[in-house]
Every structure is written in structure tokens, then in C-alpha cells.
Design a protein around this motif. Structure first.
Motif, short mmCIF file in Angstrom:
data_model
loop_
_atom_site.label_atom_id
_atom_site.label_comp_id
_atom_site.label_asym_id
_atom_site.label_seq_id
_atom_site.Cartn_x
_atom_site.Cartn_y
_atom_site.Cartn_z
N ALA A 242 44.23 44.03 60.85
CA ALA A 242 44.31 45.17 59.94
C ALA A 242 43.34 44.99 58.78
N GLU A 243 42.63 46.06 58.43
CA GLU A 243 41.74 46.06 57.28
C GLU A 243 42.07 47.22 56.36
N LEU A 281 32.39 67.69 45.04
CA LEU A 281 32.61 66.29 44.69
C LEU A 281 31.93 65.38 45.71
N LEU A 282 31.81 64.13 45.33
CA LEU A 282 31.24 63.10 46.19
C LEU A 282 32.31 62.05 46.46
N ILE A 283 32.56 61.78 47.74
CA ILE A 283 33.48 60.71 48.12
C ILE A 283 32.68 59.44 48.35
N VAL A 284 33.00 58.40 47.59
CA VAL A 284 32.35 57.10 47.72
C VAL A 284 33.38 56.13 48.25
N GLY A 285 33.09 55.53 49.40
CA GLY A 285 34.06 54.63 50.03
C GLY A 285 33.47 53.28 50.33
N GLY A 286 34.33 52.34 50.76
CA GLY A 286 33.88 51.02 51.14
C GLY A 286 34.84 49.93 50.69
N GLU A 287 34.29 48.74 50.39
CA GLU A 287 35.05 47.60 49.87
C GLU A 287 36.13 47.12 50.84
N ASN A 288 35.85 47.19 52.15
CA ASN A 288 36.88 46.82 53.12
C ASN A 288 37.15 45.31 53.13
N HIS A 289 38.38 44.95 53.46
CA HIS A 289 38.78 43.54 53.58
C HIS A 289 40.04 43.48 54.43
N LYS A 290 40.35 42.31 54.95
CA LYS A 290 41.57 42.16 55.72
C LYS A 290 42.78 42.38 54.81
N THR A 291 43.76 43.07 55.32
CA THR A 291 44.96 43.37 54.55
C THR A 291 45.61 42.09 54.02
N GLY A 292 45.94 42.11 52.73
CA GLY A 292 46.60 40.97 52.11
C GLY A 292 45.67 39.82 51.76
N GLN A 293 44.34 39.98 52.01
CA GLN A 293 43.41 38.88 51.80
C GLN A 293 42.27 39.25 50.86
N GLY A 294 42.39 40.34 50.13
CA GLY A 294 41.32 40.76 49.24
C GLY A 294 41.58 40.36 47.80
N ILE A 295 40.62 40.70 46.94
CA ILE A 295 40.79 40.52 45.51
C ILE A 295 41.73 41.60 44.99
N SER A 296 42.01 41.61 43.70
CA SER A 296 42.83 42.67 43.12
C SER A 296 42.26 44.03 43.50
N THR A 297 43.12 44.91 43.99
CA THR A 297 42.62 46.21 44.46
C THR A 297 41.98 47.01 43.34
N HIS A 298 42.38 46.79 42.10
CA HIS A 298 41.71 47.47 40.99
C HIS A 298 40.22 47.17 40.99
N GLU A 299 39.88 45.94 41.33
CA GLU A 299 38.47 45.54 41.32
C GLU A 299 37.68 46.27 42.39
N HIS A 300 38.30 46.57 43.53
CA HIS A 300 37.61 47.32 44.57
C HIS A 300 37.26 48.72 44.07
N TYR A 301 38.20 49.36 43.41
CA TYR A 301 37.92 50.69 42.85
C TYR A 301 36.84 50.62 41.77
N GLU A 302 36.90 49.58 40.97
CA GLU A 302 35.89 49.42 39.92
C GLU A 302 34.50 49.24 40.50
N GLU A 303 34.40 48.51 41.60
CA GLU A 303 33.10 48.30 42.25
C GLU A 303 32.55 49.62 42.79
N LEU A 304 33.42 50.43 43.37
CA LEU A 304 32.97 51.74 43.86
C LEU A 304 32.52 52.63 42.72
N LEU A 305 33.27 52.59 41.62
CA LEU A 305 32.91 53.40 40.45
C LEU A 305 31.58 52.92 39.86
#
Length: 498
Positions: A242-243, A281-305
Motif C-alpha cells: 500500500a502507498e 484550479l490546478l491540482i498538484v499531486g505526488g509525495e508518494n510513500h509506503k503507508t505508515g512509513q513516511g515523514i509527517s504528512t504535513h510535510e508532504h503537503y508543504e512540499e507540494l505547496l
């Protein structure tokens, strides 16, 4: 965003025994498409959903309808041969044509828009460049109408790209809401908050037993369209991982020209536009990682922003969301007979983030299998296949990862005390001499759970962005109070006294 802009109908919980022709478990694009096609053929269909309809991955997709699924065709050529690689392309193109035809026939207002799809390389890298060149060569061998680009017209870092014309994007829930309305008119029985727990097959029927143990559904056939199969006779959990991936919908300062993009190198970046009220609007996606094995999810949103701000400018962020996808060991979905001793049970899973076309492929293929009609894609997607390369290597790799996470979760000692927890904060904590999962809600109430996943005993990790407990082994997810959000787990985490 899709759910916020689509008022959906609600359905009751099943509280009696039922007899039907086909039981479909899971009300996402696979389940709804399969139910629609079978009902049109005259079958009596019952569709059940553990939560609310269209609230899983289908409700949290980026909703690209495309046959371009990253770097896939060269890999398919190498491992499956020319015929099956070409069949994969044809299956997804047929799914795109099917969606177009349904939208036209039923006059569905779902923002269906024809666009080119692109894969692209973000940074200079000899190895990644070779992968792109090999992929384009595969396009030529398979007669896929791709176009090579030495530069992109959008303002993102890009070394090269490959476009595939005549693909599409849409609003998935507006499309599927209309199909759901058609299901009701065709007599399909739909139940929400109705969880399948187990099944039992006899000579001429299958019984699906519900979670509460009091009721069951008897039918001629069963379709598991529930992400991880709710019944697993063929060790699907060992053949998929799962990712999670993330998306934000922004109003850009720089006008976005259109078309759909996804990078092949890390960090992955996905782009597409969408109409929201009177704004594009523009949808920007990405920052995938294995479930339960990523950094803080806030950081993923911050990277996309950060990425969106650097290349398009951001006037306003309207939505953010994440999704969970399953990826098989050979990257081909599992669609067909579930296996084992079961002849009347079918499955669709492992779509590797391309569920709009693949879920549609599954609906059409599963309908043909139930009706005992020939289908050119049955062998390609057969869940019983096993290719020595890359299946063995990837199975060993994925299951070593499961063992690693299982051991790490049991021995890690670096946890704070319960009293150190802040408001609206969750963490693994020491409590009464043992590790536990704790979340302090905005009112100051502490919710304490045993971290042991009820699926196979791995230790769940805190997901700060979505206030959930995520299992790093097989992707089960629980809410902060231990309630199951996503399988394969079916039992909640044990609650502890704070």
C-alpha cells in the motif's frame, strides 16, 4: 474536493438476510461499474459498502483517464512480451472510450475534457534518461501514438517528456453519482455501513457473512471490489503493498495551459487543471510513500505547496487530500477469479494509482467472467499469474520490508510520556510501562489505543496530517480512536484506559 462538490445519496445499513444474483463488496468505481453493467444484463445485484459510497480511493483520486501509467510499457514488454503489453494499452483505451460513451449517452455533466497526457523527467540523470528513451522505444514497438519532447511548455523543471494524445480528465464523483442513480432505477440494492467479514462457497451459491455475524447475503456470484480483498485465499497481502500519495488544489498566479503531467523521477509531481465554481484550479499531486512509513504528512503537503509556489505561484489553497493505492509485485492489477477453492468469487484490486481506467477495465472484465463470455484481457489480469521475473524478487523485497517494520515497531524505545502530549497531537507514548497509541483531541480528551494492528500484529504509526493510525506492513488504517478506516484489517484497535 470531489466529495465537497458532489452531494451524494445515502443508503441504509443492511439489517436482514438477502438473496440476490450477485453480491458486490465495495462501492468505488469498480463496484459501481460492475453493478451497472450486470444490472443492465438483467442480473439482480446487491452492492454493499463498509463506509459510505465513493469515500475510498475513488473519492480521493486525481481523476485522470489515461492509458499512460508512468514507465510501464517497456517493463511490460520485457516481462510479459509484445502481445500482452499491447493488450494492456488496448484495455485502457477501451475503458476511456467506454467512459466517453456513457457520458454522452447519459448526458452526464462531469467536466469530461480531452487532453494530452505527459510523463516527464525533472532532473538530469543518465539512468533515468535511459528509462525514458527505452519507454519511447516501447511506444514505437507497440504502435502507441506517443510523441517525444525535448522541453515542456509549462514552467516546471523538465529534461524531456513523452506525450500521449486524446486522453481525458473528469470529475469522477459527478460521473459515478449519475451511475449510482441509474443503479437505483435498475433495481440494484445498495447498502452503506455494511461490512463483509467472510464468505462460504457451496456448489451453486456463495454466502457473504456480515461483520456483526447476524446476517448474510446469499448469491450466485461475489465480487470483491474492496481494495484489499475482504477474503484472501491466495495471499494477496503478500503480493501487494500500500502507498499513500497527496494532492492540493490551488488557484495559481500563473495561468495553467492544460494537459496532464506526471514525473517519473522523485519526488513525483502530478499536474492537471479542474474547474471549481468560476475558477480554474490546478491540482498538484505526488509525495508518494509506503503507508505508515513516511515523514509527517504535513510535510508532504508543504512540499507540494512549495513546488506550486515556485513554479506557478499560489493565490489560494482550496483543498488538500490524500489517497491510498495498492501496487502488485509485477505492477499489473489483479482482476478475475479470486483463486483457491472458489469458483464463484471474483476480485479487482492492485490498480497502482490508475483506478479510473483500470476500475472501468475491471467492471467490464468481471461482468464478462460472470456471464461466461470471452474477454481478450482475462489472461493478462488473471490473479493466478506468477512471473518468475520480477515477481519473486519483488515478493521477497516486499515481505522483507514487512518483517523489518514488524520488528522495528516491537523494539523501538524512543517514545514520550502521555503527559507530554499537546492538544490535537498524537504519538506513540509510554503508558503504564508499555507502548501505546495516544491522541489528545482539541477538547483535551485523550484517546488511548493498543498499537497492535488487528490484521497481522504489526505496530501502527501515527499519521499527524489525517489523525489516523497507519499500519506500515499491509496498509490498514484506523481513526484516532481505533475505528477501522481502511483494510485489510476488519477489527478495531483495542481501546485502553487513559
Amino acid at each position: 474536493m470531489w466529495r465537497d462538490t458532489t452531494p451524494l445519496p445515502t443508503f441504509p445499513k443492511l439489517q436482514e438476510n438477502l438473496v440476490t444474483d450477485v453480491t458486490i463488496v465495495g462501492a468505488g468505481i469498480t463496484g459501481i461499474t460492475t453493478a451497472y453493467l450486470l444490472a443492465k444484463e438483467g442480473y439482480k445485484v446487491t452492492l454493499i459498502e463498509a463506509g459510505m459510497i465513493l469515500n475510498g480511493t475513488t473519492g480521493h483520486t486525481t481523476a485522470k483517464i489515461t492509458s499512460q501509467h508512468g514507465l510501464i510499457y517497456n517493463e511490460l514488454l520485457q516481462h510479459f512480451g509484445h502481445e500482452k503489453a499491447r493488450l494492456y494499452y488496448e484495455a485502457n483505451e477501451e475503458a476511456l472510450r467506454f467512459i466517453r460513451s456513457v457520458v454522452t449517452e447519459m448526458e452526464i455533466d462531469c467536466q469530461l475534457s480531452e487532453e494530452n497526457a505527459y510523463i516527464y523527467l525533472q532532473a538530469e540523470d543518465e539512468k533515468e534518461q535511459k528509462k525514458m528513451e527505452d519507454e519511447f522505444e516501447a511506444y514505437k514497438q507497440l504502435s502507441i501514438p506517443g510523441v517525444w519532447h525535448d522541453r515542456l511548455t509549462i514552467p516546471v523543471p523538465a529534461v524531456c517528456g513523452i506525450s500521449l494524445p486524446n486522453q481525458a480528465r473528469f470529475h469522477p464523483l459527478q460521473y459515478l453519482k449519475r451511475l449510482t442513480e441509474e443503479l437505483v432505477s435498475l433495481g440494484v440494492q445498495i447498502y452503506e455501513k455494511t461490512t463483509a467479514a467472510n464468505l462460504e462457497e457451496n456448489d451453486d451459491h456463495v454466502k457473504v457473512f456480515l461483520e456483526n455475524g447476524d446476517h448474510h447475503i446469499t448469491s450466485k456470484y461475489v465480487v470483491s471490489a474492496s481494495h484489499f480483498p475482504f477474503h484472501d485465499p491466495r495471499l494477496y497481502l503478500a503480493r501487494m503493498h500500500a502507498e499513500r500519495s497527496y494532492a492540493i488544489a490551488i488557484e495559481p498566479e500563473t495561468s495553467y495551459e492544460g494537459d496532464m503531467y506526471i514525473s517519473i523521477d522523485k519526488p513525483e509531481r502530478s499536474l492537471r487543471s479542474v474547474q471549481y465554481d468560476d475558477k480554474k484550479l490546478l491540482i498538484v499531486g505526488g509525495e508518494n510513500h509506503k503507508t505508515g512509513q513516511g515523514i509527517s504528512t504535513h510535510e508532504h503537503y508543504e512540499e507540494l505547496l512549495k513546488f506550486a509556489g515556485e513554479h506557478f505561484g499560489v493565490k489560494k489553497v482550496y483543498f488538500r487530500w490524500s489517497a491510498q493505492d495498492l501496487i502488485t509485485i509485477d505492477k499489473l492489477p489483479f482482476i478475475g477469479p479470486i483463486g483457491g477453492a472458489y469458483n464463484r468469487v471474483f476480485v479487482g484490486t492492485g490498480y497502482a494509482k490508475w483506478g479510473m481506467t483500470t476500475g472501468t477495465v475491471a467492471g467490464r472484465l468481471l461482468t464478462d467472467l460472470i456471464m461466461k463470455r470471452s474477454n481478450p484481457y482475462a489472461e493478462l489480469y488473471d490473479p493466478g499469474r506468477f512471473k518468475a521475473d520480477p515477481s519473486i524478487k519483488n515478493m521477497i523485497k516486499e515481505n522483507l520490508n514487512v518483517v523489518k517494520e514488524l520488528i522495528t515497531g516491537k523494539v523501538d524505545l524512543s517514545h514520550p510520556k502521555l503527559g507530554d502530549l499537546g492538544t490535537d497531537e498524537g504519538s506513540v507514548v509510554w503508558h503504564e510501562g508499555k507502548r501505546a497509541g495516544a491522541y489528545k483531541d482539541p477538547e483535551g480528551k485523550v484517546h488511548l489505543v493498543d498499537r497492535t494492528c488487528t490484521h497481522l500484529g504489526c505496530e501502527v504509526e501515527w499519521n499527524s496530517g489525517e489523525r489516523s493510525w497507519d499500519c506500515p506492513c499491509h496498509g490498514s488504517r484506523y481513526s484516532y480512536d481505533g475505528t477501522v478506516m481502511e483494510g485489510p484489517a476488519s477489527e478495531p484497535l483495542k481501546k485502553l484506559d487513559a
